[in-house]
Design a protein around this motif. Structure first.
Motif, PDB file in Angstrom:
ATOM      1  N   SER A   1      17.802  -7.884 -14.801  1.00 13.02           N
ATOM      2  CA  SER A   1      18.482  -7.397 -13.632  1.00 13.02           C
ATOM      3  C   SER A   1      17.853  -6.014 -13.238  1.00 13.02           C
ATOM      4  O   SER A   1      18.220  -5.427 -12.087  1.00 13.02           O
ATOM      5  N   GLU A   2      16.991  -5.362 -14.073  1.00 14.77           N
ATOM      6  CA  GLU A   2      16.179  -4.173 -13.931  1.00 14.77           C
ATOM      7  C   GLU A   2      15.113  -4.215 -12.821  1.00 14.77           C
ATOM      8  O   GLU A   2      14.306  -5.323 -12.820  1.00 14.77           O
ATOM      9  N   SER A   3      14.710  -3.318 -11.901  1.00 12.18           N
ATOM     10  CA  SER A   3      13.834  -3.309 -11.063  1.00 12.18           C
ATOM     11  C   SER A   3      13.150  -1.928 -11.127  1.00 12.18           C
ATOM     12  O   SER A   3      13.730  -0.949 -11.467  1.00 12.18           O
ATOM     13  N   HIS A   4      11.685  -1.928 -11.043  1.00  5.58           N
ATOM     14  CA  HIS A   4      10.912  -0.975 -11.415  1.00  5.58           C
ATOM     15  C   HIS A   4       9.696  -0.842 -10.307  1.00  5.58           C
ATOM     16  O   HIS A   4       9.232  -1.892 -10.315  1.00  5.58           O
ATOM     17  N   THR A   5       9.508   0.293  -9.926  1.00  5.14           N
ATOM     18  CA  THR A   5       8.222   0.581  -8.925  1.00  5.14           C
ATOM     19  C   THR A   5       7.426   1.795  -9.478  1.00  5.14           C
ATOM     20  O   THR A   5       7.932   2.600  -9.762  1.00  5.14           O
ATOM     21  N   ALA A   6       6.141   1.197  -9.484  1.00  4.58           N
ATOM     22  CA  ALA A   6       5.134   2.354 -10.088  1.00  4.58           C
ATOM     23  C   ALA A   6       3.950   2.201  -9.294  1.00  4.58           C
ATOM     24  O   ALA A   6       3.545   1.212  -8.756  1.00  4.58           O
ATOM     25  N   PRO A   7       3.036   3.213  -9.368  1.00  4.69           N
ATOM     26  CA  PRO A   7       1.834   3.319  -8.505  1.00  4.69           C
ATOM     27  C   PRO A   7       0.762   2.245  -9.508  1.00  4.69           C
ATOM     28  O   PRO A   7       0.654   2.144 -10.611  1.00  4.69           O
TER      29      PRO A   7
ATOM     30  N   ARG B   1       0.744  -1.322  -0.035  1.00  3.93           N
ATOM     31  CA  ARG B   1      -0.052  -0.028   0.070  1.00  3.93           C
ATOM     32  C   ARG B   1       0.814   1.212   0.144  1.00  3.93           C
ATOM     33  O   ARG B   1       2.084   1.266   0.606  1.00  3.93           O
ATOM     34  N   ALA B   2       0.512   2.218  -0.597  1.00  4.63           N
ATOM     35  CA  ALA B   2       1.371   3.483  -0.827  1.00  4.63           C
ATOM     36  C   ALA B   2       1.411   4.338   0.544  1.00  4.63           C
ATOM     37  O   ALA B   2       0.409   4.027   1.252  1.00  4.63           O
ATOM     38  N   PRO B   3       2.684   4.583   1.076  1.00  2.00           N
ATOM     39  CA  PRO B   3       2.399   4.996   2.415  1.00  2.00           C
ATOM     40  C   PRO B   3       1.577   6.196   2.509  1.00  2.00           C
ATOM     41  O   PRO B   3       1.583   7.209   1.783  1.00  2.00           O
ATOM     42  N   GLY B   4       0.903   6.019   3.976  1.00  2.00           N
ATOM     43  CA  GLY B   4       0.060   7.303   4.415  1.00  2.00           C
ATOM     44  C   GLY B   4      -1.416   7.308   3.563  1.00  2.00           C
ATOM     45  O   GLY B   4      -2.097   8.223   3.583  1.00  2.00           O
ATOM     46  N   SER B   5      -1.655   6.132   2.750  1.00  4.59           N
ATOM     47  CA  SER B   5      -2.882   6.067   1.776  1.00  4.59           C
ATOM     48  C   SER B   5      -3.591   4.823   2.264  1.00  4.59           C
ATOM     49  O   SER B   5      -3.342   3.870   1.741  1.00  4.59           O
TER      50      SER B   5
ATOM     51  N   ASN C   1      -7.825   3.108  -4.040  1.00  3.61           N
ATOM     52  CA  ASN C   1      -6.754   2.398  -3.335  1.00  3.61           C
ATOM     53  C   ASN C   1      -5.526   2.636  -4.361  1.00  3.61           C
ATOM     54  O   ASN C   1      -5.426   2.102  -5.389  1.00  3.61           O
ATOM     55  N   THR C   2      -4.540   3.086  -3.589  1.00  5.15           N
ATOM     56  CA  THR C   2      -3.174   3.151  -4.235  1.00  5.15           C
ATOM     57  C   THR C   2      -2.039   2.381  -3.757  1.00  5.15           C
ATOM     58  O   THR C   2      -1.877   2.428  -2.564  1.00  5.15           O
ATOM     59  N   PHE C   3      -1.489   1.600  -4.397  1.00  2.85           N
ATOM     60  CA  PHE C   3      -0.509   0.535  -4.136  1.00  2.85           C
ATOM     61  C   PHE C   3       0.845   0.781  -4.786  1.00  2.85           C
ATOM     62  O   PHE C   3       0.837   1.528  -5.833  1.00  2.85           O
TER      63      PHE C   3
END
Ligand code: SF4
Ligand code: SF4
Length: 444
Positions: free
Chosen positions: A396-402, A340-344, A356-358
């Motif tokens: 080997s790449e890593s990516h974070t997205a909403p 879960r996205a912090p504070g949300s 909901n945002t993750f």
């Protein structure tokens, strides 16, 4: 032999030739090829085997393993340990005599170099008796220089598995990597020049639990006292054939006498077999040292290979192979986390829908070099609108997205609603459980 109290008795093993020495030389050659060549073989854009500690990745024959795959490491370690137990219970210390790095490097490099520079055993002993001289000094200096070169080359070979062979051997490695080579090289040099058989006798844990791994059916290097004793070679019959020539003793790199029976120091190198085989057949007899088991020596019975302990080890090995193969077959070469996205917890949009945002994180461990596109789907929330940007990652790449999930207010009947996030790629699918917080909580 040792020891630590300052009474070390140097073992000056005499060189030997024979069938087992030849077998061992070919084994050593094969092991050298594996050790030195493997890190140079490119598979999928990486060395065939590379342990990349800074990035916590292991490249193995085209696959990429991360901390999430630690279970495979455990399975491999267990497999190697039980293989050692299995073969030891059947054939004694085969590993020590034929494949242990300590034996391989001492036998393949150190003893031949020593013999080349200082002569065989008798010459070395004569020089020792003569005391210090220029001849002794220059030979020792050249020998130690050669040992140091071998130590550094061996250290480079081992560190290649961690730093990459190409960089290391072409001078493009980092200072830390060369410092590690220097440290390992110093340890290897100390072992080659001084510690030698003491490592097997006092440091190696494997030697310590031999008694627990072998039994009277285990085939080991053995002296046949029924034919050899009483010594002297005077008896005309089947007994007393050992002529006490001492050849089996002077070739022993551990400094022991195989005729004294089973000893923990024996590394099963078979040199004493070759030594006696070079003596006895000339007298018309079979070698007095060979591979045999206690039951064979005591009652002439053949050793049994199928016995409770070997069957138990074999069953464990088969079990580990089945489990490991099953896990490897189902392994997906990418990792997914959904948090879960912090504070949300949730928000209610202007149209009444609950949002909901993750944070969706995908890490690629794909073996192939090209980019891979990952598709994200959500199920378990009928009528949900899912907003997530496309994911295309290189190995080997890593990516974070909403990852945004919107649900019409009318559909939010419970306070929390579990759902699943499916991430698919050509190489497989990963499913992650998550929880949707609903607008039903607003009124509570
Ligand atoms: S006793 Fe024989 S097999 Fe054992 S270490 Fe000595 S030479 Fe090798
Ligand atoms: S090499 Fe054979 S004959 Fe010579 S001492 Fe050893 S066991 Fe006896």
């Amino acid at each position: 032999m040792l020891g630590f109290a300052g009474t070390r008795e140097w073992v000056e093993a005499q060189s030997v030739t024979g069938t087992f020495t030849t077998i061992r030389r070919w084994t050593f050659l094969a092991l050298h090829v594996i050790l030195f060549v493997t890190p140079w073989i490119p598979v999928g854009g990486h060395p065939a085997v590379l342990v990349d500690i800074p990035h916590r990745q292991v490249f193995a024959f085209g696959n990429v393993y991360t901390a999430a795959d630690t279970i495979f490491l455990l399975i491999i370690v267990l497999f190697l340990a039980f293989s050692l137990f299995f073969f030891t219970s059947l054939f004694g210390r085969l590993w020590c005599g034929y494949a242990c790095p300590q034996t391989v490097f001492l036998e393949a490099w150190i003893r031949p170099i020593e013999q080349w520079i200082e002569g065989d055993r008798s010459r070395r002993l004569r020089r020792q008796r003569q005391g210090p001289s220029f001849d002794v000094a220059w030979r020792r200096a050249v020998k130690w220089l050669a040992f140091a070169i071998v130590a550094v080359v061996v250290a480079m070979a081992f560190v290649s598995y961690f730093a990459g062979a190409r960089d290391l051997w072409t001078g493009k490695g980092g200072p830390v990597e060369y410092a590690i080579v220097a440290a390992f090289g110093a340890v290897f040099f100390l072992d080659f020049a001084w510690f030698r058989e003491q490592f097997c006798n006092y440091l190696c844990p494997y030697a310590r639990f031999q008694g627990a791994l072998t039994d009277d059916q285990t085939i080991q290097v053995t002296y046949f006292p029924a034919r050899g004793e009483p010594r002297g070679g005077k008896n005309a019959g089947e007994e007393g054939r050992c002529i006490d020539c001492g050849k089996c003793v002077v070739v022993c790199p551990q400094g022991i006498d195989i005729r004294d029976g089973f000893q923990l120091e024996c590394i099963a190198c078979s040199r004493c077999i070759d030594a006696c085989t070079g003596v006895m057949p000339q007298l018309g007899h079979a070698s007095l040292v060979g591979y045999s088991s206690l039951v064979e020596m005591q009652g002439g019975r053949r050793p049994r290979f199928l016995r409770p302990r070997t069957l138990a080890y074999a069953a464990l090995l088969v079990g580990l192979v089945v489990v490991g193969a099953g896990m490897a077959r189902n392994r997906v070469p990418f990792e997914v986390t959904v948090n879960r996205a912090p504070g949300s917890l949730f928000t209610v949009d202007g149209d009444g829908a609950v949002r909901n945002t993750f944070l969706l994180k995908i890490t690629s461990n794909e073996p192939q070099p090209g980019p891979v596109t990952y598709t994200v789907l959500v199920d378990g929330l009928p009528g949900a609108e899912v907003i997530v940007p496309p994911f295309t990652l290189r190995p080997s790449e890593s990516h974070t997205a909403p990852l945004i999930v919107r649900l019409p207010a009318l559909d939010t009947v419970a306070r929390t609603m579990p759902f699943r996030v499916h991430v698919t790629a050509p190489s497989g699918e990963v499913t992650v459980e998550a929880t949707f917080k609903t607008g039903a909580a607003v009124g509570e």
